[in-house]
Design an enzyme around this catalytic site. Structure first.
Site, PDB file in Angstrom:
ATOM      1  N   HIS A  60       0.794  -1.227   0.000  1.00 52.48           N
ATOM      2  CA  HIS A  60       0.000   0.000   0.000  1.00 52.48           C
ATOM      3  C   HIS A  60       0.837   1.293   0.000  1.00 52.48           C
ATOM      4  O   HIS A  60       0.272   2.384   0.033  1.00 52.48           O
ATOM      5  CB  HIS A  60      -0.912   0.019   1.237  1.00 52.48           C
ATOM      6  CG  HIS A  60      -0.127   0.071   2.502  1.00 52.48           C
ATOM      7  ND1 HIS A  60       0.499  -1.045   3.029  1.00 52.48           N
ATOM      8  CD2 HIS A  60       0.188   1.098   3.321  1.00 52.48           C
ATOM      9  CE1 HIS A  60       1.144  -0.697   4.125  1.00 52.48           C
ATOM     10  NE2 HIS A  60       0.974   0.601   4.326  1.00 52.48           N
ATOM     11  N   HIS A  75       1.586   6.995  -0.419  1.00 54.26           N
ATOM     12  CA  HIS A  75       0.786   6.113   0.434  1.00 54.26           C
ATOM     13  C   HIS A  75      -0.593   5.965  -0.201  1.00 54.26           C
ATOM     14  O   HIS A  75      -1.335   6.940  -0.297  1.00 54.26           O
ATOM     15  CB  HIS A  75       0.686   6.703   1.842  1.00 54.26           C
ATOM     16  CG  HIS A  75       0.280   5.716   2.866  1.00 54.26           C
ATOM     17  ND1 HIS A  75      -1.006   5.267   3.009  1.00 54.26           N
ATOM     18  CD2 HIS A  75       1.014   5.057   3.799  1.00 54.26           C
ATOM     19  CE1 HIS A  75      -1.062   4.396   3.999  1.00 54.26           C
ATOM     20  NE2 HIS A  75       0.161   4.247   4.500  1.00 54.26           N
TER      21      HIS A  75
END
Length: 153
Positions: A60, A75
């Site tokens: 992620h 992110h």
């Protein structure tokens, strides 16, 4: 010497202070901006925001470090670590050399949407020292993947 940081995903820019995670919103990690991925699809391509070496890779999130030591964190979503990799396909590994615009992760946002997670993508310049980060795309406007996003000077 200034460095241009490219947009890792297409979407609408939002001010970092409006991100739901206070660690990003308060600039604790570092300065930057955030992007809500473009609507209409289920797969988001996350691109390298600058050329260099991948120094961190999670399903992620990732960090790319330029040859002169500039590190940028991307992110994908907030609290998406809870998905334990579901929906994320990393295409590179730590230590890989990348060019600006290379696809580093494919993200099928279906699982994140189903879990009602925030899809915003913070883009953070780490450890800037005395340098200044300037936005090149303003909140509320669209940004295109690979296009200019931030300038570090």
């Amino acid at each position: 010497m200034s460095i241009e940081i490219a947009c890792p995903v297409s979407g609408e820019v939002t001010d970092l202070s409006s991100v739901s995670d206070p660690v990003f919103a308060q600039g604790i990690v570092g300065p930057g901006t955030a992007i809500y991925p473009a609507r209409g699809g289920t797969v988001v391509r996350a691109l390298a925001p600058l050329g260099g070496r991948v120094v961190t890779m999670h399903p992620h999130a990732f960090v790319v470090e330029s040859p002169d030591g500039v590190r940028v964190l991307v992110h994908l979503g907030i609290d998406t670590v809870k998905l334990r990799g579901e929906g994320f396909t990393p295409l590179v590994s730590v230590g890989d050399e990348v060019r600006v615009g290379d696809i580093l992760i494919r993200w099928d946002i279906t699982a994140a949407r189903d879990a009602e997670l925030d899809l915003v993508v913070p883009v953070i310049v780490l450890d800037i020292g005395n340098r200044e980060v300037t936005p090149l795309v303003w909140p509320g406007t669209p940004a295109l993947e690979g296009g200019p996003l931030l300038r570090l000077s």
